[in-house]
Design a protein around this motif. Structure first.
Motif, PDB file in Angstrom:
ATOM      1  N   GLU A   1       0.816  -1.215   0.000  1.00 52.11           N
ATOM      2  CA  GLU A   1       0.000   0.000   0.000  1.00 52.11           C
ATOM      3  C   GLU A   1       0.853   1.269   0.000  1.00 52.11           C
ATOM      4  O   GLU A   1       0.346   2.367  -0.254  1.00 52.11           O
ATOM      5  CB  GLU A   1      -0.940   0.012   1.218  1.00 52.11           C
ATOM      6  CG  GLU A   1      -0.237  -0.025   2.573  1.00 52.11           C
ATOM      7  CD  GLU A   1       0.069  -1.432   3.036  1.00 52.11           C
ATOM      8  OE1 GLU A   1       0.399  -1.590   4.222  1.00 52.11           O
ATOM      9  OE2 GLU A   1      -0.038  -2.375   2.216  1.00 52.11           O
ATOM     10  N   ALA A   2       2.162   1.143   0.284  1.00 53.20           N
ATOM     11  CA  ALA A   2       3.049   2.311   0.288  1.00 53.20           C
ATOM     12  C   ALA A   2       3.427   2.750  -1.120  1.00 53.20           C
ATOM     13  O   ALA A   2       4.043   3.794  -1.302  1.00 53.20           O
ATOM     14  CB  ALA A   2       4.317   2.007   1.092  1.00 53.20           C
ATOM     15  N   GLY A   3       3.078   1.936  -2.142  1.00 51.60           N
ATOM     16  CA  GLY A   3       3.344   2.307  -3.516  1.00 51.60           C
ATOM     17  C   GLY A   3       4.669   1.777  -4.030  1.00 51.60           C
ATOM     18  O   GLY A   3       5.413   1.102  -3.317  1.00 51.60           O
ATOM     19  N   GLU A   4       4.967   2.096  -5.303  1.00 51.31           N
ATOM     20  CA  GLU A   4       6.171   1.572  -5.931  1.00 51.31           C
ATOM     21  C   GLU A   4       7.432   2.308  -5.484  1.00 51.31           C
ATOM     22  O   GLU A   4       8.529   1.775  -5.584  1.00 51.31           O
ATOM     23  CB  GLU A   4       6.043   1.671  -7.457  1.00 51.31           C
ATOM     24  CG  GLU A   4       4.940   0.771  -8.027  1.00 51.31           C
ATOM     25  CD  GLU A   4       4.891   0.853  -9.539  1.00 51.31           C
ATOM     26  OE1 GLU A   4       5.716   1.604 -10.115  1.00 51.31           O
ATOM     27  OE2 GLU A   4       4.051   0.161 -10.135  1.00 51.31           O
ATOM     28  N   ARG A   5       7.299   3.552  -5.024  1.00 52.60           N
ATOM     29  CA  ARG A   5       8.456   4.351  -4.583  1.00 52.60           C
ATOM     30  C   ARG A   5       8.190   4.889  -3.177  1.00 52.60           C
ATOM     31  O   ARG A   5       8.040   6.094  -2.975  1.00 52.60           O
ATOM     32  CB  ARG A   5       8.709   5.491  -5.572  1.00 52.60           C
ATOM     33  CG  ARG A   5       9.196   5.012  -6.935  1.00 52.60           C
ATOM     34  CD  ARG A   5       9.073   6.109  -8.001  1.00 52.60           C
ATOM     35  NE  ARG A   5       9.713   7.352  -7.623  1.00 52.60           N
ATOM     36  CZ  ARG A   5      11.009   7.635  -7.804  1.00 52.60           C
ATOM     37  NH1 ARG A   5      11.801   6.725  -8.357  1.00 52.60           N
ATOM     38  NH2 ARG A   5      11.509   8.792  -7.459  1.00 52.60           N
ATOM     39  N   PRO A   6       8.137   3.991  -2.205  1.00 46.13           N
ATOM     40  CA  PRO A   6       7.742   4.414  -0.854  1.00 46.13           C
ATOM     41  C   PRO A   6       8.754   5.324  -0.157  1.00 46.13           C
ATOM     42  O   PRO A   6       8.414   5.972   0.837  1.00 46.13           O
ATOM     43  CB  PRO A   6       7.612   3.089  -0.100  1.00 46.13           C
ATOM     44  CG  PRO A   6       8.497   2.144  -0.833  1.00 46.13           C
ATOM     45  CD  PRO A   6       8.399   2.546  -2.260  1.00 46.13           C
ATOM     46  N   LEU A   7       9.984   5.379  -0.670  1.00 51.96           N
ATOM     47  CA  LEU A   7      11.008   6.220  -0.034  1.00 51.96           C
ATOM     48  C   LEU A   7      11.315   7.458  -0.872  1.00 51.96           C
ATOM     49  O   LEU A   7      12.354   8.098  -0.696  1.00 51.96           O
ATOM     50  CB  LEU A   7      12.295   5.408   0.185  1.00 51.96           C
ATOM     51  CG  LEU A   7      12.156   4.133   1.021  1.00 51.96           C
ATOM     52  CD1 LEU A   7      13.497   3.413   1.113  1.00 51.96           C
ATOM     53  CD2 LEU A   7      11.630   4.450   2.424  1.00 51.96           C
ATOM     54  N   ALA A   8      10.412   7.797  -1.795  1.00 49.30           N
ATOM     55  CA  ALA A   8      10.641   8.910  -2.716  1.00 49.30           C
ATOM     56  C   ALA A   8      10.926  10.204  -1.952  1.00 49.30           C
ATOM     57  O   ALA A   8      10.264  10.529  -0.962  1.00 49.30           O
ATOM     58  CB  ALA A   8       9.431   9.096  -3.628  1.00 49.30           C
ATOM     59  N   GLY A   9      11.943  10.945  -2.438  1.00 46.01           N
ATOM     60  CA  GLY A   9      12.280  12.236  -1.842  1.00 46.01           C
ATOM     61  C   GLY A   9      13.206  12.162  -0.644  1.00 46.01           C
ATOM     62  O   GLY A   9      13.649  13.204  -0.142  1.00 46.01           O
ATOM     63  N   ARG A  10      13.516  10.963  -0.185  1.00 43.33           N
ATOM     64  CA  ARG A  10      14.384  10.832   0.997  1.00 43.33           C
ATOM     65  C   ARG A  10      15.837  10.642   0.560  1.00 43.33           C
ATOM     66  O   ARG A  10      16.123  10.119  -0.517  1.00 43.33           O
ATOM     67  CB  ARG A  10      13.937   9.661   1.874  1.00 43.33           C
ATOM     68  CG  ARG A  10      12.537   9.861   2.436  1.00 43.33           C
ATOM     69  CD  ARG A  10      12.074   8.668   3.247  1.00 43.33           C
ATOM     70  NE  ARG A  10      10.707   8.857   3.711  1.00 43.33           N
ATOM     71  CZ  ARG A  10      10.374   9.390   4.877  1.00 43.33           C
ATOM     72  NH1 ARG A  10      11.334   9.763   5.722  1.00 43.33           N
ATOM     73  NH2 ARG A  10       9.117   9.536   5.214  1.00 43.33           N
ATOM     74  N   ARG A  11      16.740  11.066   1.441  1.00 42.77           N
ATOM     75  CA  ARG A  11      18.177  10.918   1.175  1.00 42.77           C
ATOM     76  C   ARG A  11      18.827  10.303   2.403  1.00 42.77           C
ATOM     77  O   ARG A  11      18.646  10.777   3.525  1.00 42.77           O
ATOM     78  CB  ARG A  11      18.816  12.277   0.883  1.00 42.77           C
ATOM     79  CG  ARG A  11      20.313  12.202   0.587  1.00 42.77           C
ATOM     80  CD  ARG A  11      20.853  13.575   0.170  1.00 42.77           C
ATOM     81  NE  ARG A  11      22.271  13.519  -0.131  1.00 42.77           N
ATOM     82  CZ  ARG A  11      23.232  13.717   0.766  1.00 42.77           C
ATOM     83  NH1 ARG A  11      22.902  13.991   2.035  1.00 42.77           N
ATOM     84  NH2 ARG A  11      24.502  13.648   0.428  1.00 42.77           N
ATOM     85  N   TYR A  12      19.584   9.246   2.198  1.00 36.50           N
ATOM     86  CA  TYR A  12      20.244   8.552   3.292  1.00 36.50           C
ATOM     87  C   TYR A  12      21.757   8.611   3.091  1.00 36.50           C
ATOM     88  O   TYR A  12      22.276   8.243   2.035  1.00 36.50           O
ATOM     89  CB  TYR A  12      19.777   7.094   3.368  1.00 36.50           C
ATOM     90  CG  TYR A  12      18.301   6.973   3.664  1.00 36.50           C
ATOM     91  CD1 TYR A  12      17.785   7.401   4.878  1.00 36.50           C
ATOM     92  CD2 TYR A  12      17.419   6.469   2.698  1.00 36.50           C
ATOM     93  CE1 TYR A  12      16.433   7.307   5.146  1.00 36.50           C
ATOM     94  CE2 TYR A  12      16.062   6.379   2.966  1.00 36.50           C
ATOM     95  CZ  TYR A  12      15.577   6.797   4.190  1.00 36.50           C
ATOM     96  OH  TYR A  12      14.233   6.725   4.453  1.00 36.50           O
ATOM     97  N   LEU A  13      22.440   9.102   4.118  1.00 40.71           N
ATOM     98  CA  LEU A  13      23.887   9.227   4.097  1.00 40.71           C
ATOM     99  C   LEU A  13      24.491   8.119   4.958  1.00 40.71           C
ATOM    100  O   LEU A  13      24.204   8.030   6.161  1.00 40.71           O
ATOM    101  CB  LEU A  13      24.307  10.596   4.628  1.00 40.71           C
ATOM    102  CG  LEU A  13      25.801  10.929   4.580  1.00 40.71           C
ATOM    103  CD1 LEU A  13      26.265  11.049   3.130  1.00 40.71           C
ATOM    104  CD2 LEU A  13      26.087  12.218   5.340  1.00 40.71           C
ATOM    105  N   VAL A  14      25.295   7.277   4.357  1.00 41.89           N
ATOM    106  CA  VAL A  14      25.940   6.175   5.068  1.00 41.89           C
ATOM    107  C   VAL A  14      27.388   6.579   5.337  1.00 41.89           C
ATOM    108  O   VAL A  14      28.218   6.594   4.447  1.00 41.89           O
ATOM    109  CB  VAL A  14      25.891   4.867   4.245  1.00 41.89           C
ATOM    110  CG1 VAL A  14      26.524   3.717   5.017  1.00 41.89           C
ATOM    111  CG2 VAL A  14      24.453   4.533   3.869  1.00 41.89           C
ATOM    112  N   SER A  15      27.678   6.946   6.583  1.00 46.71           N
ATOM    113  CA  SER A  15      29.029   7.375   6.943  1.00 46.71           C
ATOM    114  C   SER A  15      29.308   6.969   8.373  1.00 46.71           C
ATOM    115  O   SER A  15      28.401   6.617   9.129  1.00 46.71           O
ATOM    116  CB  SER A  15      29.186   8.890   6.785  1.00 46.71           C
ATOM    117  OG  SER A  15      28.311   9.573   7.670  1.00 46.71           O
ATOM    118  N   ARG A  16      30.580   7.043   8.751  1.00 47.48           N
ATOM    119  CA  ARG A  16      30.974   6.600  10.082  1.00 47.48           C
ATOM    120  C   ARG A  16      30.398   7.494  11.166  1.00 47.48           C
ATOM    121  O   ARG A  16      30.358   8.711  11.045  1.00 47.48           O
ATOM    122  CB  ARG A  16      32.502   6.602  10.215  1.00 47.48           C
ATOM    123  CG  ARG A  16      33.164   5.443   9.557  1.00 47.48           C
ATOM    124  CD  ARG A  16      34.631   5.408   9.917  1.00 47.48           C
ATOM    125  NE  ARG A  16      35.372   6.510   9.315  1.00 47.48           N
ATOM    126  CZ  ARG A  16      36.666   6.694   9.486  1.00 47.48           C
ATOM    127  NH1 ARG A  16      37.355   5.887  10.248  1.00 47.48           N
ATOM    128  NH2 ARG A  16      37.286   7.689   8.888  1.00 47.48           N
TER     129      ARG A  16
END
Length: 483
Positions: A190-205
């Motif tokens: 139900e969240a759709g095909e792009r449920p994380l649209a518009g979000r940005r995740y930074l993977v760093s220490r």
């Protein structure tokens, strides 16, 4: 390294550095990331472990969903009372304060909760939670497999292992993808095909590990007050970890580094931190390992050290600490002692001439408090390409050292109900008061205050307030008068 997943943009900052740091300390990633409901949070940790088949990198992702603690007591009471014929009557007695009735209903509720957990009904909703424990999520491109588990209520846990010698940045990217895949499954169709649209995740220490830091586990992130120096060491680490880029441009990374400066400024610590930044083993050579009273013994010892160095197959940093005490005033004097020193110095020069060509896995660091005691020919470019002065910290640097050391203590030791430092601690004032102190002195200032608090705690049974600005001032003054 960046990619898109389910509409979100994901950026991994220096994956090779993350993997190298994980050999020494657990590296925590994405703790502050925000996801759509019902996912309330997620953490990704990369660490190192020794197994029967050899050392491995361990990737663990934990994804929490709302309602992770299971139904509330009120909800369980409603379930129990709504499923028995006398429910309304029992509800009236509970409302009237009937202790016996309340206890009976709560005990039935507790039994219901036990069954609820045993049947797996405490898992969050979504396809990820419907997988049986031990199921596998896989990323074919990286050859990465993560097992699915449910160790705590409402938490989906992914775990993967990769042999340390085989781990690559692509494995970290694959684990992030698998974690986001599980997040999307928990969100449901139900969240759709792009449920994380518009979000940005930074993977760093994370810059402050939640484990006590020792000299052996220190990282460049935790070094305070030496920003330019730390930046230079990071560049050296990058050149060490990326030999393919060096080869492409015909570039030669430094094979030797000389650090010099007053005692207590952190030269040995910086050497450890550089090794940890590279992900290298650390081999420290001290004076007694080289100098021998028997004729020819010292020369044999220095040859053996470099013979071993040429055989290392793992990245290795060799530290010659207190270098001046090993090889000093080379070339001066004609007595037997001077001749022995000259012989050792001569062999050291020869061995350093082609060490990087003989074994590119090795980098040499020498530290000294007295650089004028080391002959220039020993530390010329080509042998020691980088020479770094490590000075006493200035006021701004001391403030940074205080800030980082206090933050590390808080991260490790504070817990709900226990506050280690008072809110009014002013590191700028502490920096002014600690004029002339080194990083080692600042560490001693904090150690003394911690010890005084612990002794007070032991005498009073825990009735002790947090460390105050006045107590820190007093510790600085005490140490200053003893120096």
């Amino acid at each position: 390294m960046s990619f898109e997943y389910a509409g979100a943009t994901v950026e991994i900052v220096d994956a090779a550095t993350i993997l190298a740091a994980a050999r020494v300390n657990p590296v925590e990633l994405l703790r502050r990331a925000v996801f759509p409901a019902p996912v309330s949070g997620a953490e990704l940790t990369v660490t190192s472990a020794d197994t029967g088949s050899g050392p491995v990198h361990v990737f663990v992702a934990e994804i929490r969903a709302d309602g992770a603690d299971g139904p509330s007591k009120e909800r369980l009471r409603a379930i129990v009372l709504g499923n028995v014929p006398v429910g309304p009557l029992l509800a009236k007695r509970i409302a009237a304060g009937d202790v016996v009735t309340t206890r009976i209903v709560d005990e039935v509720g507790a039994a219901a909760l036990a069954a609820y957990r045993k049947l797996g009904l405490d898992r969050p909703a979504g396809p990820a939670a419907e997988r049986e424990p031990g199921a596998v999520l896989a990323d074919a491109a990286a050859g990465m497999q993560a097992t699915v588990g449910y160790e705590r209520e409402g938490v989906v846990r992914l775990r993967a292992e990769v042999a340390r010698d085989e781990v690559r940045p692509e494995h970290l990217e694959a684990m992030v993808r698998l974690m986001l895949h599980a997040v999307v499954e928990l969100l449901g169709p139900e969240a759709g095909e792009r449920p994380l649209a518009g979000r940005r995740y930074l993977v760093s220490r994370e810059t402050i590990p939640r484990v006590a830091t020792t000299t052996q586990t220190v990282t460049l992130d935790q070094v305070g007050g030496l920003a330019d120096l730390v930046a230079e060491l990071r560049q050296i680490a990058v050149s060490f970890r990326h030999p393919e880029a060096m080869a492409r441009w015909g570039a030669r990374r430094p094979q030797g580094i000389l650090m010099y400066g007053p005692p207590g400024t952190g030269k040995t610590m910086l050497s450890r931190a550089l090794a940890n930044e590279i992900g290298a083993d650390f081999r420290e050579v001290r004076t007694p390992e080289i100098l021998d009273k028997w004729l020819g013994g010292s020369e044999r010892n220095i040859k053996q050290i470099f013979r071993d160095a040429r055989r290392y197959r793992e990245p290795t940093l060799i530290l010659f600490d207190e270098f001046d005490s090993i090889i000093s005033y080379a070339g001066s004097g004609g007595d037997a002692a001077s001749q022995a020193i000259n012989a050792v110095a001569g062999i050291f020069k020869q061995e350093m001439n082609d060490l990087i060509e003989a074994n590119p896995n090795v980098i040499v660091v020498a530290t000294t408090n007295f650089p004028h005691r080391v002959d220039d020919s020993l530390i010329r470019s080509g042998r020691f390409d980088v020479k770094i002065s490590v000075p006493r910290p200035d006021e701004a640097s001391r403030a940074e050292i205080f800030r980082k050391m206090i933050a590390q203590l808080v991260a490790v030791y504070e817990e709900p109900g226990f506050t280690m430092f008072a809110d009014g601690v002013d590191v700028a004032e502490l920096a002014r008061l600690s004029h002339g102190m080194t990083g080692a002195d600042i560490k001693e200032v904090l150690r003394r205050v911690q010890l005084a608090k612990a002794m007070q705690d032991a005498r009073t049974g825990g009735m002790v307030g947090p460390i105050s600005q006045d107590e820190l001032r007093a510790s600085i003054t005490e140490l200053s008068t003893q120096r």
